[in-house]
Write a protein that holds these residues in place. Structure first.
Motif, PDB file in Angstrom:
ATOM      1  N   ASP A   1      -5.520   3.600  -5.760  1.00  0.00           N
ATOM      2  CA  ASP A   1      -6.182   3.691  -4.463  1.00  0.00           C
ATOM      3  C   ASP A   1      -6.535   2.302  -3.961  1.00  0.00           C
ATOM      4  N   GLU A   2      -7.354   2.257  -2.906  1.00  0.00           N
ATOM      5  CA  GLU A   2      -7.714   0.980  -2.283  1.00  0.00           C
ATOM      6  C   GLU A   2      -6.468   0.186  -1.895  1.00  0.00           C
TER       7      GLU A   2
ATOM      8  N   GLN B   1      -6.026  -0.845  -6.906  1.00  0.00           N
ATOM      9  CA  GLN B   1      -6.973  -0.417  -7.930  1.00  0.00           C
ATOM     10  C   GLN B   1      -6.480   0.844  -8.643  1.00  0.00           C
TER      11      GLN B   1
ATOM     12  N   LEU C   1      -3.483   7.107 -10.918  1.00  0.00           N
ATOM     13  CA  LEU C   1      -3.933   7.273  -9.538  1.00  0.00           C
ATOM     14  C   LEU C   1      -4.317   5.906  -8.987  1.00  0.00           C
TER      15      LEU C   1
ATOM     16  N   ASN D   1       0.809  -1.216   0.000  1.00  0.00           N
ATOM     17  CA  ASN D   1       0.000   0.000   0.000  1.00  0.00           C
ATOM     18  C   ASN D   1       0.843   1.266   0.000  1.00  0.00           C
TER      19      ASN D   1
ATOM     20  N   ALA E   1      -3.446   0.579  -3.081  1.00  0.00           N
ATOM     21  CA  ALA E   1      -2.671   0.324  -4.310  1.00  0.00           C
ATOM     22  C   ALA E   1      -3.103  -0.956  -5.004  1.00  0.00           C
TER      23      ALA E   1
ATOM     24  N   SER F   1      -7.839   3.999 -10.250  1.00  0.00           N
ATOM     25  CA  SER F   1      -9.090   4.755 -10.292  1.00  0.00           C
ATOM     26  C   SER F   1      -9.110   5.765 -11.437  1.00  0.00           C
TER      27      SER F   1
ATOM     28  N   GLU G   1       0.241   3.513  -2.976  1.00  0.00           N
ATOM     29  CA  GLU G   1      -1.030   4.213  -3.141  1.00  0.00           C
ATOM     30  C   GLU G   1      -0.781   5.689  -3.432  1.00  0.00           C
ATOM     31  N   GLY G   2      -1.598   6.266  -4.274  1.00  0.00           N
ATOM     32  CA  GLY G   2      -1.437   7.661  -4.642  1.00  0.00           C
ATOM     33  C   GLY G   2      -1.065   7.802  -6.107  1.00  0.00           C
TER      34      GLY G   2
END
Length: 321
Positions: free
Chosen positions: A159-160, A164, A157, A140, A162, A166, A143-144
């Motif tokens: 999320d979730e 998914q 991008l 994770n 890392a 989005s 993520e970002g």
């Protein structure tokens, strides 16, 4: 002669390059092959023959499965692997790995990702596999926002945790640099192996980010500065590169906002230039090697699709994808 230790062969088949890695059950690379037989120079009926030639060279027997990603799954490739639409779970990419029909060997192609929105339509192929590898290697922590420089730079991008994608955006950065440096009036100012003028690069990046609306004028000024003020090729090259990269970053920040830190996929000169440009605007970077991520993503997919081949394989790590 076939090597019985090979559990699978991982293949990144892009527009201009073909890369293969033969791995054992733990993901250790036992052999690799590279060639210029990219999708762009290959007829659909020739894909299987090219693949089997390299598999024989690597010692992969007829029962060794092959996991592929890249433009080989495009409409102009071997067989089209339909896109997964955003928001796209990375596990869904594996679940929808396309079995290639008409081959005695088990061969699968990972699909790309598409944004079918009217305002921001976009597509990617192969980068999704790097993101899959990034999720496994960084967890994770990835993520970002993710920056993936290249001929067509991607901003993604995650999320979730890392897991998914989005949203994402593609910029025509590398293509634009090549077109301007080889086919425009700027080519007269860029001749020779000029190296890089760091100060000129930095100035161009800041100008592009501060005043993105003046990009076209600043591009022509590269030529004018050479004619009127004797600016050399190093200055011209750095100014062109900095303008395009700065404009790319400005667009990403406008679309996704400004993070304090992001993940940068890619090494070499281009990766270093993006890291430098991002640092200029106060964005720290965590850098990952794109090829290593692609291999890790392909291995993750192979383990999921053919678990019996990897029954004794330990979990993937950065050192053991």
């Amino acid at each position: 002669m076939a090597n019985p230790a090979i559990a699978a062969v991982l293949v990144d088949w892009g527009t201009s390059r073909l890369r293969l890695w033969a791995v054992d059950g733990a993901g250790t690379v036992l052999g690799e092959a590279r060639s210029g037989e990219g999708m762009g120079a290959t007829e659909p009926r020739a894909f299987e023959g090219i693949l089997e030639h390299h598999l024989a060279e690597l010692g992969a027997g007829p029962k060794v499965p092959v996991m592929m990603c890249g433009m080989v799954g495009s409409r102009q490739g071997w067989q089209e692997a339909p896109y997964v639409e955003v928001p796209a779970r990375l596990e869904t990419i594996i679940e929808r790995a396309l079995p290639v029909s008409g081959t005695p060997r088990e061969v699968r192609i990972l699909p790309g990702i598409a944004d079918r929105s009217v305002e921001t339509p976009d597509v990617m192929r192969s980068e999704e596999t790097q993101l899959l590898g990034l999720g496994r290697m960084a967890g994770n922590g990835a993520e970002g926002l993710v920056c993936m420089p290249g001929t067509h730079a991607k901003w993604v991008l995650m999320d979730e945790g890392a897991t998914q994608v989005s949203g994402f955006a593609t910029a025509l950065t590398g293509d634009l640099f090549a077109a301007l440096s080889r086919g425009s009036v700027l080519r007269h100012s860029l001749s020779g192996d000029a190296g890089l003028d760091g100060a000129s690069f930095d100035k161009a990046v800041r100008a592009a980010i501060d005043e993105p609306a003046r990009m076209l004028m600043r591009l022509f000024a590269i030529r004018s500065r050479a004619l009127l003020h004797g600016a050399d090729a190093a200055h011209a090259s750095a100014s062109l590169s900095g303008t395009i990269i700065g404009q790319d970053i400005a667009g990403a920040l406008a679309r996704f906002g400004k993070p304090e830190r992001l993940t940068l996929v890619g090494g070499g000169t281009l990766g270093a230039l993006y890291a430098r440009a991002l640092d200029l605007v106060g964005i720290a970077t965590d850098v990952f090697d794109g090829e290593e991520l692609a291999r890790a993503g392909l291995f993750a997919a192979a383990v999921r699709v053919w678990p019996d081949m990897f029954a004794t394989a330990p979990p993937a790590t950065a050192a053991n994808p």
